[in-house]
Design a protein around this motif. Structure first.
Motif, mmCIF file in Angstrom:
data_model
loop_
_atom_site.group_PDB
_atom_site.id
_atom_site.type_symbol
_atom_site.label_atom_id
_atom_site.label_comp_id
_atom_site.label_asym_id
_atom_site.label_seq_id
_atom_site.Cartn_x
_atom_site.Cartn_y
_atom_site.Cartn_z
ATOM 1 N N THR A 119 0.848 -1.192 0.000
ATOM 2 C CA THR A 119 0.000 0.000 0.000
ATOM 3 C C THR A 119 0.882 1.240 0.000
ATOM 4 O O THR A 119 2.106 1.149 0.075
ATOM 5 C CB THR A 119 -0.914 0.033 1.239
ATOM 6 O OG1 THR A 119 -0.105 0.201 2.414
ATOM 7 C CG2 THR A 119 -1.710 -1.259 1.357
ATOM 8 N N ARG A 120 0.240 2.396 -0.040
ATOM 9 C CA ARG A 120 1.003 3.639 -0.095
ATOM 10 C C ARG A 120 1.821 3.872 1.175
ATOM 11 O O ARG A 120 2.894 4.437 1.126
ATOM 12 C CB ARG A 120 0.062 4.821 -0.348
ATOM 13 C CG ARG A 120 -0.485 4.869 -1.772
ATOM 14 C CD ARG A 120 -1.094 6.235 -2.080
ATOM 15 N NE ARG A 120 -2.258 6.519 -1.268
ATOM 16 C CZ ARG A 120 -3.506 6.198 -1.592
ATOM 17 N NH1 ARG A 120 -3.740 5.557 -2.730
ATOM 18 N NH2 ARG A 120 -4.517 6.500 -0.800
ATOM 19 N N TRP A 121 1.278 3.466 2.330
ATOM 20 C CA TRP A 121 2.030 3.698 3.560
ATOM 21 C C TRP A 121 1.697 2.747 4.700
ATOM 22 O O TRP A 121 2.576 2.416 5.505
ATOM 23 C CB TRP A 121 1.825 5.137 4.061
ATOM 24 C CG TRP A 121 0.415 5.468 4.489
ATOM 25 C CD1 TRP A 121 -0.574 5.976 3.711
ATOM 26 C CD2 TRP A 121 -0.158 5.299 5.798
ATOM 27 N NE1 TRP A 121 -1.735 6.135 4.438
ATOM 28 C CE2 TRP A 121 -1.499 5.733 5.728
ATOM 29 C CE3 TRP A 121 0.342 4.824 7.019
ATOM 30 C CZ2 TRP A 121 -2.357 5.700 6.823
ATOM 31 C CZ3 TRP A 121 -0.513 4.785 8.121
ATOM 32 C CH2 TRP A 121 -1.853 5.224 8.018
ATOM 33 N N HIS A 122 0.431 2.289 4.802
ATOM 34 C CA HIS A 122 0.030 1.737 6.087
ATOM 35 C C HIS A 122 0.593 0.340 6.390
ATOM 36 O O HIS A 122 0.549 -0.096 7.548
ATOM 37 C CB HIS A 122 -1.499 1.770 6.251
ATOM 38 C CG HIS A 122 -2.245 0.752 5.436
ATOM 39 N ND1 HIS A 122 -3.032 1.093 4.349
ATOM 40 C CD2 HIS A 122 -2.366 -0.593 5.558
ATOM 41 C CE1 HIS A 122 -3.610 0.010 3.852
ATOM 42 N NE2 HIS A 122 -3.204 -1.034 4.566
ATOM 43 N N ASP A 123 1.122 -0.380 5.391
ATOM 44 C CA ASP A 123 1.741 -1.681 5.704
ATOM 45 C C ASP A 123 3.256 -1.634 5.578
ATOM 46 O O ASP A 123 3.923 -2.668 5.446
ATOM 47 C CB ASP A 123 1.165 -2.790 4.814
ATOM 48 C CG ASP A 123 1.496 -2.589 3.350
ATOM 49 O OD1 ASP A 123 1.833 -1.456 2.955
ATOM 50 O OD2 ASP A 123 1.413 -3.571 2.591
ATOM 51 N N ASP A 124 3.806 -0.434 5.662
ATOM 52 C CA ASP A 124 5.263 -0.262 5.644
ATOM 53 C C ASP A 124 5.769 -0.279 7.090
ATOM 54 O O ASP A 124 5.600 0.685 7.841
ATOM 55 C CB ASP A 124 5.621 1.075 4.979
ATOM 56 C CG ASP A 124 7.127 1.272 4.867
ATOM 57 O OD1 ASP A 124 7.889 0.429 5.398
ATOM 58 O OD2 ASP A 124 7.538 2.268 4.264
ATOM 59 N N TYR A 125 6.402 -1.395 7.487
ATOM 60 C CA TYR A 125 6.881 -1.551 8.858
ATOM 61 C C TYR A 125 8.403 -1.614 8.916
ATOM 62 O O TYR A 125 8.982 -2.161 9.866
ATOM 63 C CB TYR A 125 6.253 -2.787 9.495
ATOM 64 C CG TYR A 125 4.765 -2.619 9.714
ATOM 65 C CD1 TYR A 125 4.295 -1.780 10.712
ATOM 66 C CD2 TYR A 125 3.850 -3.267 8.892
ATOM 67 C CE1 TYR A 125 2.936 -1.593 10.910
ATOM 68 C CE2 TYR A 125 2.473 -3.089 9.083
ATOM 69 C CZ TYR A 125 2.030 -2.246 10.083
ATOM 70 O OH TYR A 125 0.677 -2.057 10.280
ATOM 71 N N SER A 126 9.031 -1.036 7.921
ATOM 72 C CA SER A 126 10.499 -1.060 7.880
ATOM 73 C C SER A 126 11.120 -0.353 9.080
ATOM 74 O O SER A 126 12.222 -0.708 9.520
ATOM 75 C CB SER A 126 11.001 -0.415 6.586
ATOM 76 O OG SER A 126 10.511 0.926 6.460
#
Length: 583
Positions: free
Chosen positions: A319-326
Motif C-alpha cells: 500500500t502507499r504507507w500503512h503496511d510499511d513496517y520497515s
C-alpha cells in the motif's frame, strides 16, 4: 424577532408561573445559560427554542413573540396563497374546501404563528360556509322565493370572500372571514383535530411515530420535543447536517436527519446518504476480529508476528504507507503485541506515525501496560489478518459483517455507487471539504456508511447477532482501566481521577464505562468535517447514535445525549466534547 421584547416577555411569563431559570431549564431542556442570555437580550433565539419555552410555560407562542414579526423562518407567500386559495377546489371536489386547507394547516401550523392563525380562520370559514350551504339547500325546498335567493347567494359570497382574502393575505399578511363560527379556537381543540386526522390518515406506523422515548432514569421525552431540540441545536451551533437514531428496548424508536449533505447547494441530508464513518470503523473492525477469533483464525493473546513466516518489517509494502513496517527493524518491543492489545489501544504505538517528529512508526510504551489511543495498532492487526487469511479487509468485512446485516451501502473503501448520494464534510464556518475518495481500506478509519446502515449494525449489537454470547461478553469486558485526563493530545499523557466514578476503561475496540443502569459502551468518530458518537446501554436496552458532517458537531453532543436519553455518564471532557455555548 425583537430580542428585547422576547426578553421582557420571557422574564414576565417565567416569574408569573413562579419558575426559576433552573426550573425552567429542567422543564424545557434549554440550558440555564441560554435562558439567561435570552432574558438579557444578548441573543436572537431560534423559533424552536421559543416553542420549547412556551410549551413549558403553558402559554401561546405569541405571548413570547410579536405576531407582526414572527419570522424565524421566512414567511413564504406560497404557503399563504395555498392556505387561502385551495378551498376553491371545493367547487369541483366536495368537501375539499375544508380538507385541503386542513391538511396544509396541520403540516405548517408549528412552523410559524402566522400559518397557524390564518389556517384556523380559513378552516373555520369553510366549515361555516359549508353548513350555510346545507341550510340554504333546506331553505330552497322549504321557503318559496327567498329560499332560492339564499341558495344561489352562498357560493358567490364564499368565492368573493376567498379571493379578497387571498389578495389581502399576500399583500398585508392579514385576513378577515365574516360569518365564521370559531370551531378551531383553542389549542386543545386544535390538538384534538390533529390527533384525529393523524389517526385516520396514518395507517402504518413509522420509526418516529413512537410518542415518547424512554430515558435511562425512567423519565421520557416526546419525539416532537426531541425534534424541536435538535432543530434548535442545529441552528444555534451551526451544524450543516446531522442524523440521530435512538434505541429503546433494543429497537429503533427515533430515526431522523436534519440539514444538508452539501450546505452550499442546500442538498438535503437523509438516513440513506453515504457519510464518512471515521473511527466508527474501529467498532466494526472489533466485531470482525472477534468473528475471526470464533473461527479459530486468530487468538487474542498470541503475539501477532508469530503467525507470520518472517518478520513484519521484512515484507515489501503493498500500500502507499500503512503496511510499511520497515521502521520497526530495530524495535525490540513490537513483537510482544497481541490482538487484544491492538483492540484495547495498549500496543504502545502512537495514534499515527505522522504525529512523530520523524514520521516513523515506533513503540512508545511497553505493550499491554497503558491505554494510548492508536489507529496504528488496529492497522497492524489488520495487516496481520490479511496475510493470514489471504483476503483483504474489505472482503472480510463484507463476508462477516456487511452482507449478513444487509448493510448494502457500507464499505471500507469508496464505491462508485456512493457518488449518487453522499455527504460532504464542512468546516466551522460551513465551507465544504473536498471529498476524499482514494483511501485504501483501513480498519481504523476508512468506513463509508449511512445512518440507516450503521443503525442496523448497532441494533445487531444490542440483539447480540453475528457473535456468540461469549464473544460479546469478551468484547465488552474491560481490558484496561483509563486514568488519562484526555483520550488524545498532550493531556493524554497526564493522569487524573475525574473518570473514576464511571470506571472508564476500554474493551475490544469499544470504550466501556459503568452506570447505575449497567455498563455503557461507546465509540467516537472524528475527521475533517465529520464528527460522530454513539453509546449503547445493553442492560437498559437503550442507546443513541449521532452522525454529523460538520466540524461543529461535537459541540452539541453533551446536551443532546442528556436530553435524548439522560446520558450524563459520557466522559465528554476526556473526549474533548466541549459544548458549543461554553465560554
Amino acid at each position: 424577532m425583537e430580542t428585547q421584547s422576547i426578553a421582557k416577555n420571557l422574564v414576565y411569563q417565567r416569574k408569573l408561573k413562579g419558575f426559576s431559570q433552573e426550573e425552567l431549564s429542567e422543564k424545557t431542556q434549554v440550558t440555564v445559560r441560554t435562558i439567561q442570555r435570552i432574558e438579557k437580550g444578548d441573543v436572537n433565539p431560534h423559533l424552536q427554542t421559543i416553542k420549547l419555552l412556551a410549551t413549558a410555560l403553558e402559554i401561546e407562542l405569541d405571548d413570547l413573540m410579536i405576531l407582526e414579526n414572527p419570522k424565524q423562518e421566512n414567511i413564504q407567500t406560497k404557503w399563504l396563497l395555498l392556505l387561502h386559495g385551495t378551498p376553491i377546489l371545493g367547487l369541483i371536489l366536495p368537501l375539499c374546501n375544508i380538507l385541503f386547507p386542513l391538511f396544509l394547516w396541520i403540516h405548517k401550523r408549528e412552523d410559524n404563528v402566522l400559518y397557524d392563525t390564518h389556517g384556523r380562520k380559513v378552516i373555520n370559514f369553510q366549515i361555516s360556509i359549508t353548513l350555510l350551504y346545507l341550510l340554504s339547500f333546506v331553505a330552497l325546498v322549504t321557503i318559496e322565493g327567498w329560499g332560492f335567493l339564499f341558495f344561489i347567494a352562498v357560493i358567490p359570497f364564499s368565492i368573493i370572500v376567498t379571493f379578497i382574502n387571498i389578495f389581502k393575505a399576500i399583500n398585508t399578511q392579514k385576513c378577515y372571514y365574516p360569518l365564521s363560527i370559531p370551531f378551531i379556537k383553542t389549542n386543545a381543540i386544535a390538538k384534538m383535530i390533529v390527533v384525529l386526522v393523524g389517526s385516520v390518515t396514518m395507517l402504518t406506523p413509522s420509526k418516529t411515530d413512537a410518542q415518547t422515548i424512554k430515558r435511562l432514569d425512567g423519565s421520557s421525552i416526546s419525539t416532537d420535543s426531541l425534534t424541536n431540540k435538535i432543530n434548535q441545536l442545529v441552528n444555534d451551533a451551526k451544524i450543516q447536517g446531522i442524523a440521530v437514531t435512538v434505541f429503546n428496548n433494543n429497537k429503533v424508536v427515533y430515526e431522523k436527519s436534519f440539514g444538508y449533505k452539501d450546505y452550499e447547494k442546500k442538498l438535503p441530508f437523509n438516513e440513506t446518504t453515504n457519510i464518512y464513518g471515521a473511527s466508527f470503523s474501529k467498532a466494526v473492525f472489533g466485531v470482525l476480529v472477534m468473528k475471526l477469533v470464533e473461527q479459530g483464525i486468530i487468538d487474542l493473546d498470541t503475539p501477532l508476528e508469530s503467525y507470520l513466516p518472517k518478520k513484519i518489517h521484512e515484507y515489501k509494502p503493498l500500500t502507499r504507507w500503512h503496511d510499511d513496517y520497515s521502521a520497526l527493524k530495530k524495535d525490540s518491543l513490537y513483537p510482544q503485541i497481541t490482538a487484544r492489545m491492538c483492540l484495547s489501544h495498549t500496543t504502545g504505538f502512537p495514534n499515527y506515525r505522522w504525529f512523530e517528529s520523524d514520521q516513523q512508526l515506533r513503540v512508545l510504551t511497553k505493550p499491554g501496560t497503558r491505554f494510548s489511543y492508536s489507529g496504528e495498532g488496529l492497522i497492524y492487526l489488520q495487516v496481520i489478518l490479511e496475510k493470514i487469511t489471504g483476503k483483504n479487509l474489505e472482503e472480510l468485512a463484507q463476508e462477516f459483517v456487511f452482507k449478513p446485516l444487509q448493510m448494502n451501502r457500507s464499505s471500507y473503501k469508496w464505491q462508485q455507487k456512493f457518488a449518487l448520494d453522499f455527504a460532504y464534510g464542512h468546516n466551522t464556518i460551513g465551507e465544504k471539504y473536498e471529498k476524499d475518495i482514494d483511501n485504501e481500506p483501513r480498519g481504523a478509519g476508512t468506513l463509508e456508511t449511512t445512518a440507516l446502515d450503521f443503525g442496523q449494525f448497532l441494533k445487531a449489537v444490542l440483539d447480540h447477532k453475528i457473535l456468540s454470547k461469549k464473544s460479546w461478553n469478551e468484547l465488552f469486558k474491560n481490558q484496561i482501566n483509563i486514568k488519562s485526563k484526555r483520550q488524545v493530545g498532550a493531556l493524554s499523557l497526564e493522569d487524573g481521577t475525574q473518570n473514576d466514578g464511571i470506571q472508564l476503561g476500554y474493551g475490544l475496540g469499544w470504550g466501556i464505562l459503568q452506570t447505575p443502569y449497567g455498563f455503557g459502551t461507546f465509540k467516537e468518530g472524528h475527521g475533517d468535517g465529520f464528527q460522530h458518537y454513539f453509546i449503547l446501554f445493553p442492560k437498559a436496552k437503550t442507546g443513541i447514535m449521532i452522525m454529523t458532517n460538520s466540524d461543529n458537531g461535537e459541540g452539541v453532543f453533551k446536551e443532546l445525549l442528556e436530553v435524548a436519553i439522560k446520558d450524563i455518564y459520557t466522559p465528554y471532557e476526556w473526549q474533548n466534547y466541549f459544548p458549543y455555548n461554553r465560554k
